[in-house]
Design a protein around this motif. Structure first.
Motif: not given
Length: 304
Positions: A47-69
């Motif tokens: 019930e109390e899972i602690s969640i934190s967040y971080h940024p992942e930069i995509i910058n509209h680049q096909d290579s970055a999107l492919a890496e993300f996927q």
């Protein structure tokens, strides 16, 4: 004297044996108690899972999107995009994605809405749409059952706020703004305004012509969840209204509030008191319409 000392010696031994026996019994009983305690702790952790967040930069680049996927599974990508108020089609629109450090299957873990709302405890079903955080929540008797992203009316065609009720629904409706726009799993809320919820593009900002856009799977799920109005045989008179819908908050058409999660995981959260305050002005009308519907359905059953 010797007999007394001997008797005392055996008495002490007897006491020690009893103490050892008691200690052994207590030790043997402990696993059961600790097991129960562990179960309680495990449930509490869920019930109390602690969640934190971080940024992942995509910058509209096909290579970055492919890496993300390649980095995340399809299910994980869906959760990440939903947190960023995007659908898969519009995944390229983000320069930077807000990504949970811990991705879990239960999407409700990331909910900015409270798990329980006391003002809604007697409301069978209730849908809430928050303009400020671009999100909806569904409650049943005060318990959160589902939440997700939405794109609501843009500045030139804002979504009507306040209380509405689900009316008619259609699997594919044609937009009155453009006949080429097909609105899947459409559920009307404000009939005379032509406003409802349905599937359509989620670009990460408010872009609709007054309606509440949803992800495909959410729109499909809510298509079955919501209740239609009940009309008379001629279809001209409303006998009972559908599911109550509250749309609230002042929109900010420039900011993306989910990016604040990078600073604080609770940045978008509503407290129970805040949601109670949104419900209170409409509670009497909601309960009145719920009773009308209940009485009508009961009379129909009695007449069979």
């Amino acid at each position: 004297m010797y007999f007394i000392r001997l008797s005392f010696f055996f008495f002490v031994i007897f006491l020690l044996i009893q103490c050892d026996k008691k200690s052994a019994d207590e030790v043997n009983a402990e696993p059961e108690k600790s097991s129960d305690s562990l179960k309680i702790l495990e449930e509490k952790k869920k019930e109390e899972i602690s969640i934190s967040y971080h940024p992942e930069i995509i910058n509209h680049q096909d290579s970055a999107l492919a890496e993300f996927q390649n980095k995340y599974s399809e299910e994980e990508i869906h959760a990440i995009l939903a947190i960023n108020r995007l659908d898969f089609k519009n995944r390229w629109r983000a320069d930077t994605l807000v990504v949970p450090d811990k991705i879990v299957k239960d999407f409700n873990v990331y909910s900015p809405f409270p798990k329980y709302v006391s003002e809604a405890k007697n409301i069978n079903k209730l849908a809430l749409f928050s303009y400020p955080i671009h999100a909806y929540a569904l409650y049943e008797n005060g318990n959160l059952i589902k939440w997700g992203p939405t794109s609501m009316g843009k500045k030139s065609s804002p979504t009507k706020t306040g209380l509405g009720f689900t009316n008619w629904k259609k699997k594919i409706a044609i937009s009155t703004s453009n006949s080429e726009w097909k609105l899947r799993w459409n559920f009307n809320v404000f009939n005379f305004h032509g406003i409802g919820w349905h599937q359509y593009d989620l670009p990460g900002y408010h872009a609709s012509h007054s309606c509440m856009r949803l992800l495909e799977e959410d729109a499909l799920w809510m298509y079955s969840w919501g209740e239609q109005w009940i009309l008379d045989e001629k279809g001209t008179k409303i006998l009972a209204k559908g599911t109550p819908v509250i749309i609230f908050g002042e929109p900010d058409f420039k900011s993306k509030p989910w990016k604040e999660l990078l600073k604080s995981s609770k940045a978008n959260d509503y407290s129970e008191a805040q949601i109670n305050n949104e419900i209170k002005p409409f509670l009497e009308e909601i309960m009145k319409q719920q009773d009308i519907r209940k009485e009508y359905l009961q009379s129909k059953r009695d007449s069979l």
